[in-house]
Write a protein that holds these residues in place. Structure first.
Motif, PDB file in Angstrom:
ATOM      1  N   HIS A   1      35.691  27.384  37.225  1.00 52.61           N
ATOM      2  CA  HIS A   1      36.157  28.017  35.996  1.00 52.61           C
ATOM      3  C   HIS A   1      36.161  29.535  36.208  1.00 52.61           C
ATOM      4  O   HIS A   1      35.128  30.138  36.456  1.00 52.61           O
ATOM      5  N   PHE A   2      37.352  30.124  36.090  1.00 48.98           N
ATOM      6  CA  PHE A   2      37.506  31.554  36.303  1.00 48.98           C
ATOM      7  C   PHE A   2      37.405  32.363  35.010  1.00 48.98           C
ATOM      8  O   PHE A   2      37.673  33.560  34.989  1.00 48.98           O
ATOM      9  N   GLY A   3      37.024  31.721  33.912  1.00 45.08           N
ATOM     10  CA  GLY A   3      36.776  32.431  32.667  1.00 45.08           C
ATOM     11  C   GLY A   3      37.964  33.245  32.182  1.00 45.08           C
ATOM     12  O   GLY A   3      39.079  32.743  32.086  1.00 45.08           O
TER      13      GLY A   3
ATOM     14  N   THR B   1      42.480  25.828  34.099  1.00 41.90           N
ATOM     15  CA  THR B   1      43.619  25.737  33.191  1.00 41.90           C
ATOM     16  C   THR B   1      44.420  24.493  33.535  1.00 41.90           C
ATOM     17  O   THR B   1      44.699  24.218  34.703  1.00 41.90           O
ATOM     18  N   ASP B   2      44.795  23.728  32.529  1.00 42.08           N
ATOM     19  CA  ASP B   2      45.530  22.483  32.759  1.00 42.08           C
ATOM     20  C   ASP B   2      47.021  22.782  32.908  1.00 42.08           C
ATOM     21  O   ASP B   2      47.809  22.586  31.984  1.00 42.08           O
TER      22      ASP B   2
ATOM     23  N   GLN C   1      44.760  32.274  34.232  1.00 41.42           N
ATOM     24  CA  GLN C   1      46.173  32.522  33.963  1.00 41.42           C
ATOM     25  C   GLN C   1      46.603  33.967  34.153  1.00 41.42           C
ATOM     26  O   GLN C   1      47.720  34.338  33.802  1.00 41.42           O
ATOM     27  N   LEU C   2      45.726  34.789  34.709  1.00 37.39           N
ATOM     28  CA  LEU C   2      46.119  36.164  35.026  1.00 37.39           C
ATOM     29  C   LEU C   2      46.580  36.237  36.474  1.00 37.39           C
ATOM     30  O   LEU C   2      46.010  35.576  37.344  1.00 37.39           O
ATOM     31  N   PRO C   3      47.579  37.065  36.752  1.00 36.96           N
ATOM     32  CA  PRO C   3      47.901  37.320  38.156  1.00 36.96           C
ATOM     33  C   PRO C   3      46.698  38.029  38.792  1.00 36.96           C
ATOM     34  O   PRO C   3      46.101  38.924  38.182  1.00 36.96           O
ATOM     35  N   TRP C   4      46.338  37.622  39.995  1.00 38.83           N
ATOM     36  CA  TRP C   4      45.207  38.256  40.675  1.00 38.83           C
ATOM     37  C   TRP C   4      45.408  39.766  40.757  1.00 38.83           C
ATOM     38  O   TRP C   4      44.454  40.533  40.668  1.00 38.83           O
TER      39      TRP C   4
END
Length: 177
Positions: free
Chosen positions: A80-82, A22-23, A86-89
């Protein structure tokens, strides 16, 4: 050839958020952080950077200082986390994240990539992209891609990728044979 691996400065991301490719923007202290990162660095003939603004901004300031070009290389992007981007772990269900964390080399987050895929793209770039005429190059990138580059430069096995890291804005110097 001298290679300087430089990690981008701190991003403006809440602690505990997965952001990979994510940029995300840079922290409010970006200008001071960039100047601090540049201060100990020598002059470069060539600069390569991930296209993410957290890398390219530092690379462009460095290139302007040294009156040289920046080559943006998508291959230097972070893992790349797909669908996890942008999700909190803490919001990623453990039944999904635990198996992945146990084998990041072979398993990918949903819609993302494996560490093996990261290694393959960075290694392909490393074998072909560096200018053979430059005696000193900078590579501004992310923790994951810089770990891969270090292993490639030193001829270390993939298992050593997690034994080293750089802090925000930190650099390391290597000789490429």
């Amino acid at each position: 050839m001298e290679l300087y691996l430089i990690r981008h400065t701190a991003p403006a991301v809440a602690s505990g958020v997965c952001y990979g490719q994510t940029d995300v923007p840079l922290a409010e202290t970006a200008e001071q952080d960039i100047q601090a990162a540049l201060a100990p660095l020598p002059r470069f003939e060539r600069i390569y950077s991930s296209p993410a603004q957290r890398c390219s901004r530092l690379a462009k300031v460095l290139a302007q200082r040294d009156a040289c070009d920046v080559t943006l290389a998508p291959e230097l992007q972070e893992l790349h986390f797909g669908h996890w981007e942008q999700l909190p772990w803490a919001r990623i269900p453990r039944e999904h994240s635990d198996p992945w964390a146990a084998d990041t080399w072979n398993l990918a987050p949903p819609g993302g990539e494996t560490e093996q895929a990261l290694w393959t793209r960075v290694a392909s770039w490393y074998r072909t992209a560096l200018s053979p005429t430059a005696s000193r190059c900078a590579i501004v990138a992310h923790g994951g891609s810089l770990r891969v580059l270090r292993c490639l430069i030193l001829g270390l096995p993939v298992e050593d990728r997690w034994s080293w890291t750089l802090k925000w804005g930190e650099h390391a110097r290597f000789e490429r044979p």
